[in-house]
Motif scaffolding. Structure first.
Motif, PDB file in Angstrom:
ATOM      1  N   LYS A  84      50.129 -52.180  82.068  1.00 43.46           N
ATOM      2  CA  LYS A  84      50.222 -50.830  81.526  1.00 43.46           C
ATOM      3  C   LYS A  84      51.159 -49.966  82.363  1.00 43.46           C
ATOM      4  CE  LYS A  84      45.675 -50.761  79.331  1.00 43.46           C
ATOM      5  NZ  LYS A  84      44.389 -50.032  79.214  1.00 43.46           N
ATOM      6  N   THR A  85      51.887 -49.085  81.671  1.00 46.82           N
ATOM      7  CA  THR A  85      52.797 -48.182  82.351  1.00 46.82           C
ATOM      8  C   THR A  85      52.144 -46.817  82.527  1.00 46.82           C
ATOM      9  OG1 THR A  85      53.812 -47.297  80.331  1.00 46.82           O
ATOM     10  CG2 THR A  85      54.703 -49.367  81.203  1.00 46.82           C
ATOM     11  N   LEU A  86      52.868 -45.888  83.157  1.00 48.16           N
ATOM     12  CA  LEU A  86      52.356 -44.547  83.372  1.00 48.16           C
ATOM     13  C   LEU A  86      52.159 -43.784  82.066  1.00 48.16           C
ATOM     14  CD1 LEU A  86      54.393 -43.421  86.506  1.00 48.16           C
ATOM     15  CD2 LEU A  86      52.017 -44.166  86.403  1.00 48.16           C
ATOM     16  N   LEU A 119      59.189 -46.061  81.845  1.00 50.77           N
ATOM     17  CA  LEU A 119      58.193 -45.688  82.844  1.00 50.77           C
ATOM     18  C   LEU A 119      57.720 -46.925  83.600  1.00 50.77           C
ATOM     19  CD1 LEU A 119      56.086 -43.152  80.774  1.00 50.77           C
ATOM     20  CD2 LEU A 119      57.826 -42.650  82.479  1.00 50.77           C
ATOM     21  N   PRO A 120      57.490 -46.782  84.903  1.00 53.69           N
ATOM     22  CA  PRO A 120      57.061 -47.948  85.694  1.00 53.69           C
ATOM     23  C   PRO A 120      55.615 -48.328  85.422  1.00 53.69           C
ATOM     24  CG  PRO A 120      57.081 -45.964  87.042  1.00 53.69           C
ATOM     25  CD  PRO A 120      57.681 -45.580  85.714  1.00 53.69           C
ATOM     26  N   ALA A 165      53.235 -40.309  74.648  1.00 50.49           N
ATOM     27  CA  ALA A 165      54.601 -39.913  74.332  1.00 50.49           C
ATOM     28  C   ALA A 165      55.394 -41.054  73.700  1.00 50.49           C
ATOM     29  CB  ALA A 165      55.316 -39.433  75.602  1.00 50.49           C
ATOM     30  N   LYS A 166      55.035 -42.295  74.041  1.00 49.22           N
ATOM     31  CA  LYS A 166      55.802 -43.429  73.507  1.00 49.22           C
ATOM     32  C   LYS A 166      55.656 -43.556  71.995  1.00 49.22           C
ATOM     33  CE  LYS A 166      52.143 -46.847  74.389  1.00 49.22           C
ATOM     34  NZ  LYS A 166      51.800 -48.095  75.104  1.00 49.22           N
ATOM     35  N   ASP A 167      54.603 -42.938  71.428  1.00 50.99           N
ATOM     36  CA  ASP A 167      54.427 -42.976  69.975  1.00 50.99           C
ATOM     37  C   ASP A 167      55.498 -42.158  69.258  1.00 50.99           C
ATOM     38  OD1 ASP A 167      52.176 -44.533  70.330  1.00 50.99           O
ATOM     39  OD2 ASP A 167      50.797 -42.821  70.292  1.00 50.99           O
ATOM     40  N   TYR A 168      56.185 -41.291  69.998  1.00 54.47           N
ATOM     41  CA  TYR A 168      57.194 -40.421  69.385  1.00 54.47           C
ATOM     42  C   TYR A 168      58.615 -40.866  69.685  1.00 54.47           C
ATOM     43  CZ  TYR A 168      53.305 -37.283  68.528  1.00 54.47           C
ATOM     44  OH  TYR A 168      52.125 -36.745  68.081  1.00 54.47           O
ATOM     45  N   ILE A 187      55.940 -36.971  89.327  1.00 52.20           N
ATOM     46  CA  ILE A 187      54.625 -36.429  89.678  1.00 52.20           C
ATOM     47  C   ILE A 187      54.342 -35.154  88.893  1.00 52.20           C
ATOM     48  CG2 ILE A 187      53.207 -35.490  91.535  1.00 52.20           C
ATOM     49  CD1 ILE A 187      53.622 -38.491  91.669  1.00 52.20           C
ATOM     50  N   GLY A 188      55.341 -34.283  88.782  1.00 50.74           N
ATOM     51  CA  GLY A 188      55.159 -33.042  88.045  1.00 50.74           C
ATOM     52  C   GLY A 188      54.789 -33.287  86.590  1.00 50.74           C
ATOM     53  N   LYS A 189      55.438 -34.255  85.968  1.00 44.43           N
ATOM     54  CA  LYS A 189      55.148 -34.554  84.566  1.00 44.43           C
ATOM     55  C   LYS A 189      53.766 -35.200  84.411  1.00 44.43           C
ATOM     56  CE  LYS A 189      59.905 -34.902  82.926  1.00 44.43           C
ATOM     57  NZ  LYS A 189      60.932 -35.744  82.290  1.00 44.43           N
ATOM     58  N   LEU A 190      53.370 -36.008  85.376  1.00 44.05           N
ATOM     59  CA  LEU A 190      52.026 -36.587  85.324  1.00 44.05           C
ATOM     60  C   LEU A 190      50.966 -35.493  85.462  1.00 44.05           C
ATOM     61  CD1 LEU A 190      52.522 -39.786  87.505  1.00 44.05           C
ATOM     62  CD2 LEU A 190      52.077 -39.716  85.042  1.00 44.05           C
TER      63      LEU A 190
END
Length: 444
Positions: free
Chosen positions: A320-322, A311-312, A294-297, A265-268
Motif C-alpha cells: 500500500k502507498t501513502l 506516492l511511495p 485521491a487516486k480515484d480521481y 508531510i504537509g499534505k498528509l
C-alpha cells in the motif's frame, strides 16, 4: 541585476478624504509596487513618496507638506496611471473611472524633516474597505446555484462595478449569511463549488478561487484555469543584461528559484491523499462513514503536467502507498436543509439532492487546493503588465548537463499557473516577479 527599461508615471493624484483637496505626487514617487494573488479577494499596492517642498496650500495660505496639508490619515482616493515600457506593454491604468481608484489603507514609514517628507502609502481596492463595513444577513435559497449567490453578494453588498469571470457552478447551495463579511462568505463558498462543466453527480472539478485582477473580480474553478490557453509567448530562462533591441526581451526569465517541490508531510497532515469522514444526519441521527482516495480521481481533473504523482509505499512489508491509508479524520454534521418550506426526506436520504453534500465535495476540493502547490517556483521577468494572476504560462528551464547545447529540463519545464504577481516600478527600471505553481511534473 539585468538592465530593464523604466516606465513613466503619467498620473499619481491623491484626493483628500473629504474631497476638498488633491495633490499630484508623480514627481515624488520613487517606487511603486502592484500586487495580485488568486487567494486574495482584492488588489493591493505600495507607493514610496519623497517630497522636498511644500505641495498643498494650508488654511493659513502657506504651503505645507502633503502629509499634514492634505492631510493623509487613511481613506484617501488615489488615481494611478503608468505608461508601459515597450510596445507589448500597456502599462497600468487605474484612473479612468472612480470604481478603479485605489484607497489608502495605511501610511507607514513617515519621516518629516525641515523641507522634506518621506512616507509609504499602502493601497487597497475600494471593495476591501466596503467589505469591513458590510454584513450579509439574508437567507439564500437551496434552489440557487452558488455562482448566482456570488454575483448577488458582489452586486448588492459590495456594489462591485468591475466583475470579470464568474464561472457557473453545477451545484446549488442554500445558506444563511449569519452577518458574515462578503469576502468571507464568497471564499467559503469557493471550497463548496463544483464547475458547471462537470456532468451531474461528478465532483472531480470541485474547488474554486476568488480573486481580483485588473479586469475585475473572478470566481473560477481551478479546472477551468488549468484548461485555459497559455500566454501566447513562452518564457525562457536567459539570465544577463537585457538589450532594448532584443525583440524577445519581454519573455526572458532573468532569475528563478524553486521554493517547493512537493510537501509530503504537509499534505498528509491535511488529508490531501486520503481521509476518513464521519458525518451525522441531524434529522435521522444516522451516521455515515466515507473514505476518500485521491487516486480515484486520477485522469478526471485537468493537470498542467503530463506525469502522475507516484506516492511511495508506507513500508517494505506492505504494497500500500501513502494514498491508500487515510492520514486525517474529519467529523461533521450534514446540512439537510431543514429550514426550507418544501423540505422533505429527500434532503437527507438522497445524497444528490442533499444541500452541498460534503462527502462528495469537501475532500475533493481540499485535494485540489493542495495539488496545485506540488511545484512552487519564483521567477523574475522584464515588466509585463499583460499578465494577470490566474493566467497560465509556459516556462523553459535549462537541464543540468555537461552538453554545450542545453536542452529544456523535461521535468520542471512546461505549463504553470500564476498564483501571484508583483509589478515593480522605480527610477532604475521596471520588472515583474511571479510566483507560479502547478500540480504535476512534466511538459505537456
Amino acid at each position: 541585476m539585468a538592465a530593464i527599461d523604466k516606465s513613466i508615471y503619467e498620473k499619481f493624484i491623491i484626493e483628500s478624504a473629504d474631497g476638498s483637496k488633491t495633490a499630484d505626487i508623480k514627481e515624488g514617487v520613487v517606487a511603486f509596487t502592484y500586487f495580485e494573488n488568486i487567494f486574495s479577494p482584492y488588489l493591493t499596492a505600495r507607493v514610496v513618496v519623497i517630497n522636498t517642498s511644500g505641495a498643498i496650500k494650508g488654511d493659513d495660505g502657506n504651503l505645507q507638506s502633503i502629509y499634514n496639508g492634505l492631510p493623509l490619515r487613511g481613506g484617501e482616493r488615489v488615481q494611478i496611471k503608468i505608461a508601459g515600457n515597450s510596445k507589448q506593454n500597456g502599462g497600468l491604468d487605474f484612473s479612468k473611472d472612480p470604481s478603479q481608484y485605489f484607497y489608502v489603507a495605511s501610511i507607514t514609514n513617515v519621516l518629516l524633516d525641515e523641507g522634506s517628507e518621506t512616507f509609504t502609502l499602502n493601497l487597497v481596492s475600494r471593495e476591501a474597505i466596503t467589505n469591513e463595513t458590510t454584513r450579509v444577513g439574508k437567507k439564500f435559497p437551496t434552489s440557487q446555484k452558488i455562482s448566482g449567490s456570488v454575483q448577488d453578494i458582489l452586486k448588492n453588498y459590495l456594489h462591485a462595478d468591475r466583475i470579470g469571470q464568474i464561472e457557473e457552478t453545477q451545484n446549488t447551495y442554500g445558506f444563511i449569511g449569519n452577518l458574515k463579511k462578503p469576502f468571507s462568505i464568497i471564499t467559503w463558498l469557493a471550497s463548496k463549488s463544483v464547475s458547471g462543466k462537470a456532468k451531474p453527480g461528478e465532483d472531480s472539478s470541485a474547488g474554486y478561487v476568488f480573486f481580483e485582477t485588473q479586469e475585475g473580480y473572478n470566481f473560477l474553478s481551478i479546472d477551468k484555469i488549468m484548461e485555459s490557453e497559455p500566454y501566447e509567448n513562452d518564457f525562457v530562462y536567459k539570465p544577463g543584461i537585457v538589450s532594448t533591441d532584443d525583440k524577445n526581451k519581454d519573455f526572458k526569465i532573468l532569475t528563478y528559484a524553486t521554493n517547493r517541490n512537493q510537501d509530503l508531510i504537509g499534505k498528509l497532515e491535511r488529508g490531501a491523499f486520503s481521509s476518513v469522514r464521519y458525518y451525522v444526519n441531524p434529522v435521522s441521527f444516522v451516521p455515515t462513514i466515507s473514505v476518500f482516495n485521491a487516486k480515484d480521481y486520477q485522469g478526471k481533473a485537468n493537470n498542467l503536467g503530463d506525469k502522475e504523482i507516484m506516492l511511495p509505499r508506507i513500508d517494505d512489508r506492505s504494497d500500500k502507498t501513502l494514498g491508500d491509508l487515510p492520514s486525517r479524520i474529519f467529523v461533521g454534521m450534514l446540512d439537510v436543509g431543514t429550514l426550507e418550506k418544501d423540505a422533505s426526506d429527500e434532503g437527507w436520504n438522497d445524497p444528490v439532492k442533499r444541500n452541498a453534500d460534503p462527502q462528495r465535495i469537501h475532500s475533493q476540493s481540499m485535494m485540489r487546493y493542495n495539488q496545485i502547490f506540488t511545484q512552487v517556483v519564483e521567477i523574475q521577468i522584464p515588466l509585463n503588465t499583460n499578465l494577470t494572476a490566474g493566467s497560465v504560462i509556459r516556462c523553459e528551464f535549462p537541464q543540468l548537463s555537461k552538453a554545450k547545447r542545453k536542452q529544456p529540463d523535461p521535468e520542471i519545464s512546461g505549463l504553470y499557473m500564476i498564483k501571484e504577481l508583483a509589478h515593480y516600478f522605480d527610477g532604475k527600471g521596471s520588472y515583474t516577479k511571479l510566483k507560479i505553481v502547478r500540480d504535476t511534473f512534466g511538459r505537456k
